[in-house]
Design an enzyme around this catalytic site. Structure first.
Site, short mmCIF file in Angstrom:
data_model
loop_
_atom_site.label_atom_id
_atom_site.label_comp_id
_atom_site.label_asym_id
_atom_site.label_seq_id
_atom_site.Cartn_x
_atom_site.Cartn_y
_atom_site.Cartn_z
N ASP A 185 0.83 -1.22 0.00
CA ASP A 185 0.00 0.00 0.00
C ASP A 185 0.86 1.27 0.00
OD1 ASP A 185 -2.24 1.51 0.07
OD2 ASP A 185 -2.79 1.05 2.15
N GLU A 294 -2.98 -0.13 -8.58
CA GLU A 294 -3.84 0.98 -8.15
C GLU A 294 -3.00 2.25 -8.18
OE1 GLU A 294 -6.85 0.71 -5.22
OE2 GLU A 294 -6.09 2.41 -4.08
#
Ligand code: ZN
Length: 512
Positions: A185, A294
């Site tokens: 992340d 992402e």
């Protein structure tokens, strides 16, 4: 192993086939317990005639193999024999988690690129996954369990391989076979991305904060013009002819650019777009099509304008970058651990446009970051995305763990609260919050049974939410905290399940 053998015999588990094991997994408690041993029922699987399961013996969790014959296995561990039954006990190490991936492929993270709805369930403790998973199991959604940022890893002293390892064993513990993702992340460099990939992360959240340039958003027209002049002619030509004074008709909205805005976009994003292409190529080289990229542009102070989102989406498409999801910075405040701050009607209006853009430029998922506890906007988020969505939640399971501590170990909770104030100033350097510490009731005025109320107070929630790094490394807290949660395992899972379940229900995700 003597305790385990007793339980296995009592419950009639030895020597039966997988179908009979599966029947035993259903109904009743999720564990068999006795004499300081606990068998996680849903992890009972036969492979090559050998029974595998997770167990906790005298407080320590391990992977156990049992057979009537001597055991041949790739796991690293200890052999023993009790009353003619062969046992093999394997520690929950990274190495053994990789053997588990080969033995039970459902325990290994996969790419969720093709999946419509995904929810990121960060687990800072490496303990919350079964609770998250029990909520997820009830809905038509795919979870991303191993999801940590470098910031979280630094604060909790964990590594990517450990995060994946924890998720692996907990997914196995629950026998969750649907498949799950793992997210490196908010990564900013190819070096960090490589570390995450090596650890088995299939999803990479590329944080463009450091390569974007926010300043041109507020520059004077003269300044924008003069900086734009310096750009390569081809870049300038391409951008102006493609966007300037053009009208972009989307399903439910129209976006147009004047010349100045196009120039601002180029100055703000061009470099970041080129970097994204480089990262995407790197991922393709390493993982073929088995990765989920992402792109996150949410860690900025100003909301992402729809025209800017369109510019980015369109330029990524022109570069052949197929993003799996994109996280804009939405209007209003998405602060950690509390509900949305802002006007819901205003949010709806802009959010709809972001969804239109995502559908028009590759149909990627809209990603909502700091997504935990934003209950007042979930109905709109579910509706406008039509559940083509990635919702990222992180520290909220940590707060549910603290709720269990508040309910069951008042002295420890009081210590945690007191220490949280000490760690708060340092934590605010890393997390943006608007916490009013003076509005929190002093613990001396609060009876033990009312301690859980702190977890329903926004200011106290934020205080506790962002100070996890200090708290988890505090010798007065750490050991006692983990001991309490391990003792209260089922209550912890139930609290997390309730909380994540509320998210999915309000989003309107269809039930499974
Ligand atoms: Zn984010």
């Amino acid at each position: 192993m003597v305790q385990l053998l007793k339980i296995l015999k009592e419950k009639g588990v030895l020597g039966i086939d997988q179908a009979s094991l599966d029947r035993k997994k259903k109904g009743g408690a999720s564990v068999y317990e006795g004499d300081g041993a606990r068998i996680y029922k849903r992890s009972m699987y036969l492979r090559g005639g050998v029974l595998h399961f997770l167990a906790r013996i005298d407080g320590v969790k391990s992977l156990i193999l049992v057979s009537q014959e001597p055991i041949d296995t790739e796991f690293i561990g200890q052999r023993s024999e009790v009353e003619g039954v062969y046992f093999f006990s394997a520690e929950l190490t990274v190495e053994n988690s990789r053997v588990l991936h080969r033995t039970f492929p459902f325990s290994e993270p996969i790419s969720l690129r093709e999946k419509r709805t995904t929810i990121g369930c960060g687990d800072r403790l490496g303990l919350a996954t079964p609770g998250q998973l029990r909520a997820v199991a009830r809905y038509d959604v795919y979870p991303v369990f191993a999801q940590q940022s470098v910031r979280e890893l630094t604060l909790t002293g964990r590594t990517f391989p450990e995060v994946v390892k924890d998720a692996t064993f907990l997914v196995f513990q629950e026998g969750f076979e649907r498949g799950y993702g793992a997210d490196g992340d908010h990564l900013k460099s190819i070096a960090d991305i490589d570390t995450a990939l090596e650890a088995g992360m299939r999803m990479i959240t590329l944080d463009l904060t450091d390569v974007m340039k926010p300043e041109p958003a507020s520059w004077s027209p003269e300044m924008v013009e003069s900086e734009f002049e310096k750009l390569d002619d081809n870049v300038a030509q391409h951008a102006l002819s493609k966007y300037s004074k053009k009208i972009f008709k989307l399903a439910g909205s129209t976006i147009n650019f004047d010349e100045l805005e196009v120039k601002r976009c180029v100055l703000m994003y061009w470099h970041a777009l080129e970097f994204t292409k480089e990262v995407d190529q790197h991922l393709k080289d390493k993982r073929g099509d088995q990765y989920d990229l992402e792109v996150s542009i949410d860690e900025t102070t100003a909301p992402t304008l729809p025209s800017h989102h369109l510019f980015i989406a369109s330029e990524l498409q022109l570069r052949g970058v197929a993003v799996n999801s994109l996280a804009p910075r939405f209007i209003g405040e998405f602060q950690k651990g509390i509900d949305y701050i802002g006007k819901v009607a205003e949010f709806d209006e802009q959010f709809k446009v972001h969804c239109d853009i995502s559908r028009a430029y590759g149909n990627y998922k809209v990603s909502v970051h700091s997504g935990s506890d934003k209950f007042s906007v979930y109905p709109s988020v579910g509706k406008y995305t039509e559940h083509r969505l990635h919702l990222k939640t992180a520290g909220t399971s940590w707060l549910e763990a603290l709720r269990v501590v508040a309910q069951t170990n008042a002295p420890l909770f009081r210590t945690i609260l007191k220490k949280a104030y000490e760690y708060f100033p340092e934590a605010t350097k890393l997390y943006q919050v608007t916490t009013d510490l003076s509005a929190i009731r002093p613990a001396s005025e609060v009876e033990d049974q009312a301690l859980p109320d702190y977890l329903d107070d926004n200011n106290a929630r934020q205080l506790l939410h962002i100070t996890y790094g200090g708290l988890l490394n505090d010798s007065d807290v750490r050991e006692e905290f983990f001991r309490t949660l391990n003792e209260r395992e089922e209550e912890h899972y139930a609290a997390v399940e309730r909380h994540i379940g509320k998210h999915l229900e309000l989003l309107g995700v269809p039930a499974k």
